[in-house]
Design a protein around this motif. Structure first.
Motif, PDB file in Angstrom:
ATOM      1  N   LYS A  78       8.081   6.639   0.484  1.00 20.06           N
ATOM      2  CA  LYS A  78       7.749   7.163   1.801  1.00 20.06           C
ATOM      3  C   LYS A  78       6.610   6.359   2.428  1.00 20.06           C
ATOM      4  N   LYS A  79       6.786   5.903   3.648  1.00 21.12           N
ATOM      5  CA  LYS A  79       5.777   5.138   4.367  1.00 21.12           C
ATOM      6  C   LYS A  79       5.181   5.978   5.496  1.00 21.12           C
ATOM      7  N   GLY A  80       3.994   5.601   5.939  1.00 21.17           N
ATOM      8  CA  GLY A  80       3.372   6.279   7.073  1.00 21.17           C
ATOM      9  C   GLY A  80       2.411   7.381   6.687  1.00 21.17           C
ATOM     10  N   TYR A  81       2.047   7.461   5.401  1.00 19.17           N
ATOM     11  CA  TYR A  81       1.150   8.533   4.960  1.00 19.17           C
ATOM     12  C   TYR A  81      -0.131   7.974   4.347  1.00 19.17           C
ATOM     13  N   SER A  82      -0.594   6.896   4.936  1.00 17.70           N
ATOM     14  CA  SER A  82      -1.875   6.332   4.484  1.00 17.70           C
ATOM     15  C   SER A  82      -3.007   7.275   4.868  1.00 17.70           C
ATOM     16  N   GLU A  83      -4.168   7.043   4.289  1.00 18.40           N
ATOM     17  CA  GLU A  83      -5.347   7.859   4.616  1.00 18.40           C
ATOM     18  C   GLU A  83      -5.641   7.781   6.114  1.00 18.40           C
ATOM     19  N   ARG A  84      -5.510   6.592   6.674  1.00 22.47           N
ATOM     20  CA  ARG A  84      -5.777   6.409   8.104  1.00 22.47           C
ATOM     21  C   ARG A  84      -4.782   7.202   8.941  1.00 22.47           C
TER      22      ARG A  84
END
Length: 429
Positions: A78-84
């Motif tokens: 899953k992408k798009g769930y970085s801390e930022r």
């Protein structure tokens, strides 16, 4: 089957294929738009969920870092769930609680025909509204028991508790419908982050979202417009024109709404002390940027348009056509501050365009005088007595076109090739 019948059949089949192809393309656009809106709704729910548990358990900001790490561990694909990005989701949810979205929808209905006064009133009204933050308890339908508000909940959650009860009655589908109906669901996530980074009041966030949808701005263009304070230039600044006395009410309101002061043109390669011809040449070379600054629905018609009046030759600087106004726009550029005689010259060109170009379905031609500064009192006096609609605005030259926007624009060679057809038509009507 005869050749004639075969040709008819082929024509019908080609039309059929074209219709099917058009539907396929439209479906792709609808799917992309729907996917974007659902992603935004998902991010909004995640942001609310984090905010709710931060307050409920007192976890603080560290929970975002831990959550990002846990998602990477359990959902590596899953992408798009970085801390930022999770931090932005929280800001997104906090900036637009449910009642704010409902207010956006109500504002949409009241601004079906925007005017300076109506937009100003609605933006200020939104800026003044105070919304109790409605957290993820509003929208969680997965496990109602885990979100139940009990008597032990601290006093500061009383409003949230009331909202939770209302949301359970309302249902997640109804909340989704509110979200998807509001303008918040109609621009991409990068543009949303741009607005959040700008720390705009709620009313201005709404206005820039609406403009971004209407104009089809990319996130880079949206940032440029926010940085150049487009709202002030188009809405809140005092603008000099005689539209109310020279145009019928609906058109005068729209013309005043579309006028900006000042205009800001990003022109690379312009001399520091440019004359009218140099500015005009650069505007044509950068016609994409120029029309972007003019606003939605402006089309380039001609530069240095030749008119023979009597035994004399005259050349109008720039002629545009405004689709929303259904009118020609004659633009005169002056590299000096406003002088009263400039209005007379522009009035002459408006009369000529009205006579030579204006068709029976076109509205009254409008003149726009762009100067390097003006005394507003002098300018307003200068317009008194003219029967033709004229607006007077300042313009500023800026060379700060972001590199990432330059790559999205056509090259000068491409633009010049595109404009050649216009210029050739002018020379050989």
């Amino acid at each position: 089957m005869s050749n004639k019948e075969s040709n008819i059949e082929k024509t019908n089949f080609d039309a059929f294929i074209q219709a099917v192809g058009s539907e396929i393309e439209q479906a792709q656009v609808r799917l992309i738009v729907a996917a974007n809106a659902q992603m935004l709704f998902h991010y909004w729910k995640i942001g609310n969920y984090i905010l709710y548990h931060q307050q409920l358990h007192g976890w603080g900001s560290k929970i975002i870092k831990q959550l990002a790490k846990a998602i990477r561990l359990h959902y590596p694909e899953k992408k798009g769930y970085s801390e930022r990005n999770l931090t932005y989701m929280c800001q997104f949810a906090k900036a637009y609680p449910l009642r704010a979205l409902q207010s956006f929808i109500e504002t949409d209905a009241s601004l079906s025909v925007p005017t300076i006064q109506s937009v100003t009133n609605e933006v200020l009204k939104l800026n003044d509204k105070q919304f109790t933050q409605e957290l993820t308890a509003q929208i969680q339908s997965i496990d109602c028991q885990s979100l139940a508000i009990t008597q032990e909940v601290p006093a500061q959650f009383e409003d949230v508790g009331k909202t939770v009860s209302a949301i359970y009655r309302m249902g997640i589908r109804e909340i989704e419908e509110v979200f998807l109906t509001s303008p918040i669901a109609k621009i991409n996530w990068t543009s949303q982050m741009t607005i959040l980074d700008s720390s705009l009041p709620l009313g201005l966030s709404y206005w820039y979202m609406k403009q971004s949808v209407e104009m089809g701005w990319s996130s880079n263009v949206l940032k440029m417009q926010i940085d150049s304070d487009l709202y002030s230039r188009q809405i809140s600044n005092n603008k000099v024109n005689n539209f109310t006395t020279t145009l019928p009410a609906p058109q005068s309101d729209l013309a005043n709404y579309l006028l900006k002061d000042p205009y800001i043109f990003d022109l690379a390669g312009t001399k520091e002390k440019a004359d009218e011809r140099d500015i005009e040449e650069q505007l044509v070379k950068h016609v994409t940027c120029y029309l972007l600054e003019m606003g939605n629905g402006f089309a380039f018609v001609a530069r240095q348009k030749h008119f023979q009046v009597g035994n004399s030759d005259f050349y109008a600087d720039l002629i545009l056509y405004s689709i929303p106004l259904h009118a020609y726009i004659v633009v005169e550029l002056k590299a000096t501050p406003f002088k009263p005689e400039y209005a007379g010259q522009l009035n002459f060109y408006i009369n000529v365009v009205d006579d030579k170009l204006r068709g029976e379905n076109d509205n009254k031609t409008i003149g726009l005088l762009l100067c390097k500064g003006k005394d507003e009192v002098v300018a307003q006096y200068a317009l008194t007595g003219y029967d033709q609609p004229i607006g007077i605005s300042d313009y500023q030259l800026s060379k700060a076109i972001p590199e990432n926007l330059k790559s999205a624009l056509p090259s000068i060679e491409e633009v010049e090739e595109e404009l050649a057809s216009f210029l050739d038509k002018d020379k050989n009507p």
